[in-house]
Motif scaffolding. Structure first.
Motif, short mmCIF file in Angstrom:
data_model
loop_
_atom_site.label_atom_id
_atom_site.label_comp_id
_atom_site.label_asym_id
_atom_site.label_seq_id
_atom_site.Cartn_x
_atom_site.Cartn_y
_atom_site.Cartn_z
N ARG A 30 2.87 -22.12 17.36
CA ARG A 30 3.54 -22.81 18.47
C ARG A 30 2.67 -23.95 19.00
N LEU A 31 1.38 -23.70 19.16
CA LEU A 31 0.47 -24.74 19.66
C LEU A 31 0.35 -25.88 18.67
N THR A 32 0.38 -25.57 17.38
CA THR A 32 0.30 -26.61 16.36
C THR A 32 1.51 -27.53 16.44
N ILE A 33 2.69 -26.96 16.62
CA ILE A 33 3.91 -27.76 16.76
C ILE A 33 3.80 -28.69 17.97
N ILE A 34 3.29 -28.16 19.10
CA ILE A 34 3.15 -28.97 20.31
C ILE A 34 2.16 -30.10 20.09
N VAL A 35 0.99 -29.78 19.53
CA VAL A 35 -0.06 -30.79 19.35
C VAL A 35 0.37 -31.87 18.37
N VAL A 36 0.97 -31.47 17.25
CA VAL A 36 1.40 -32.45 16.25
C VAL A 36 2.50 -33.35 16.82
N SER A 37 3.45 -32.76 17.54
CA SER A 37 4.53 -33.55 18.14
C SER A 37 3.97 -34.55 19.14
N LEU A 38 3.05 -34.07 19.99
CA LEU A 38 2.46 -34.93 21.00
C LEU A 38 1.64 -36.05 20.37
N ALA A 39 0.84 -35.71 19.36
CA ALA A 39 -0.02 -36.71 18.70
C ALA A 39 0.82 -37.78 18.00
N ALA A 40 1.84 -37.35 17.26
CA ALA A 40 2.68 -38.30 16.54
C ALA A 40 3.42 -39.23 17.50
N THR A 41 3.93 -38.66 18.60
CA THR A 41 4.65 -39.47 19.58
C THR A 41 3.71 -40.46 20.27
N ALA A 42 2.51 -39.99 20.63
CA ALA A 42 1.53 -40.86 21.31
C ALA A 42 1.10 -42.02 20.42
N ILE A 43 0.93 -41.78 19.12
CA ILE A 43 0.53 -42.84 18.20
C ILE A 43 1.59 -43.94 18.14
N VAL A 44 2.85 -43.53 18.08
CA VAL A 44 3.94 -44.51 18.05
C VAL A 44 4.00 -45.28 19.36
N ILE A 45 3.86 -44.56 20.47
CA ILE A 45 3.98 -45.16 21.80
C ILE A 45 2.82 -46.10 22.10
N TYR A 46 1.66 -45.86 21.50
CA TYR A 46 0.47 -46.66 21.79
C TYR A 46 0.75 -48.16 21.67
N PHE A 47 1.55 -48.55 20.69
CA PHE A 47 1.81 -49.97 20.43
C PHE A 47 2.74 -50.57 21.49
N ALA A 48 3.41 -49.71 22.27
CA ALA A 48 4.31 -50.21 23.32
C ALA A 48 3.71 -50.05 24.71
N THR A 49 2.44 -49.64 24.79
CA THR A 49 1.84 -49.35 26.09
C THR A 49 1.80 -50.54 27.05
N PRO A 50 1.60 -51.80 26.61
CA PRO A 50 1.63 -52.90 27.59
C PRO A 50 2.95 -52.96 28.36
N THR A 51 4.06 -52.79 27.64
CA THR A 51 5.38 -52.79 28.30
C THR A 51 5.53 -51.56 29.21
N LEU A 52 5.08 -50.41 28.74
CA LEU A 52 5.20 -49.19 29.53
C LEU A 52 4.33 -49.25 30.79
N ILE A 53 3.15 -49.83 30.69
CA ILE A 53 2.29 -49.99 31.87
C ILE A 53 2.96 -50.91 32.89
N ASP A 54 3.60 -51.97 32.40
CA ASP A 54 4.31 -52.89 33.29
C ASP A 54 5.43 -52.16 34.03
N ILE A 55 6.14 -51.28 33.32
CA ILE A 55 7.20 -50.49 33.96
C ILE A 55 6.59 -49.50 34.95
N LEU A 56 5.47 -48.89 34.57
CA LEU A 56 4.84 -47.87 35.40
C LEU A 56 4.38 -48.43 36.75
N ILE A 57 3.84 -49.64 36.75
CA ILE A 57 3.30 -50.19 37.99
C ILE A 57 4.35 -50.94 38.81
N ASP A 58 5.58 -51.04 38.30
CA ASP A 58 6.61 -51.81 39.00
C ASP A 58 6.82 -51.37 40.46
#
Length: 255
Positions: free
Chosen positions: A13-41
């Motif tokens: 169960r922990l492996t599924i959580i960690v792998v899902s989180l890691a894979a999602t974070a890697i993809v999201i990393y490239f969109a972080t400038p836009t996400l930070i802009d939304i976060l601080i709005d």
């Protein structure tokens, strides 16, 4: 299951959580400038037109990595909650298992509702008050790392705090804490809620703490009203006065 089988299941169960989180974070990393802009709005007015500042060479990468993990955790929230609940699923009987899917859905919905409420209402009020404390004697120089850490912790804190209705609901309908105790000891409950608000508000702002306190009181009262309706419909109005032992005797008679 034997102990080692439980440990193997937990690892899976922990492996599924960690792998899902890691894979999602890697993809999201490239969109972080836009996400930070939304976060601080919500706090742009509190910044007074100033941009967030990066004070260290590694801070840019560190901030983007943390923001990617934060949004990755948000996207993976249904998976995380389901895997945790699924680990305990074999220990539940057939009657209890019927509550699992509605409970997971309610937990996810309340978590997102808490984060949305924090984003739309709390962030601006909290940072508006915090920045006003320094305007009379200092120039605002917002550290990106500091500001984003507080914002993300506030979002998570409100997401967790909004789980209160589920806790109160299940404690009541299962008579672990009888409904009458919740109603009679409301003063103590309110003090506990105020203490929890102090724990879950990382900015230590009285504005944030009092707003969370007001919301938790509302959620507490709503959850008790729903629990009262369920208990009354299921077992009758007299069940509101039952203790845990009386509820257990009633369930044994039904079986």
């Amino acid at each position: 299951m034997p102990l080692f089988d439980h440990l193997a299941e937990l690892r899976r169960r922990l492996t599924i959580i960690v792998v899902s989180l890691a894979a999602t974070a890697i993809v999201i990393y490239f969109a972080t400038p836009t996400l930070i802009d939304i976060l601080i709005d919500p706090i742009r007015n509190a910044l007074g037109g100033e941009q967030l500042l990066i004070l260290g060479a590694l801070d840019g990468f560190t901030i983007r990595f943390k923001v990617a993990l934060f949004f990755g955790a948000i996207i993976c929230t249904p998976i995380i909650i389901w895997e945790i609940m699924a680990f305990f699923l074999p220990a539940l009987n057939e009657k209890e298992r019927r509550w699992v899917v509605p409970t997971v859905a309610a937990m996810v919905a309340l978590f997102f509702l808490g984060m949305v409420f924090c984003y739309l209402v709390i962030q601006q009020a909290a940072f508006g008050w915090l920045t006003q404390q320094s305007t009379d004697f200092a120039k605002l120089a917002p550290d990106a790392n500091d500001y984003l850490n507080i914002m993300m912790l506030l979002e998570i804190g409100f997401g967790v705090a909004f789980q209160l209705p589920l806790v109160v609901f299940y404690l009541s309908i299962l008579h672990i804490v009888p409904y009458r105790v919740f109603r009679k000891q409301w003063r103590y409950v309110y003090v506990i809620l105020l203490t929890l608000c102090g724990i879950f508000t990382p900015d230590a702002s009285p504005v944030t703490m009092l707003l969370m306190f007001a919301v938790l009181i509302a959620l507490y009262e709503i959850s008790l009203a729903i629990a009262r309706s369920v208990i009354t419909k299921r077992d009758g109005k007299e069940a509101l006065l039952w203790s845990r032992e009386e509820y257990a005797e009633h369930e044994a008679e039904k079986d």
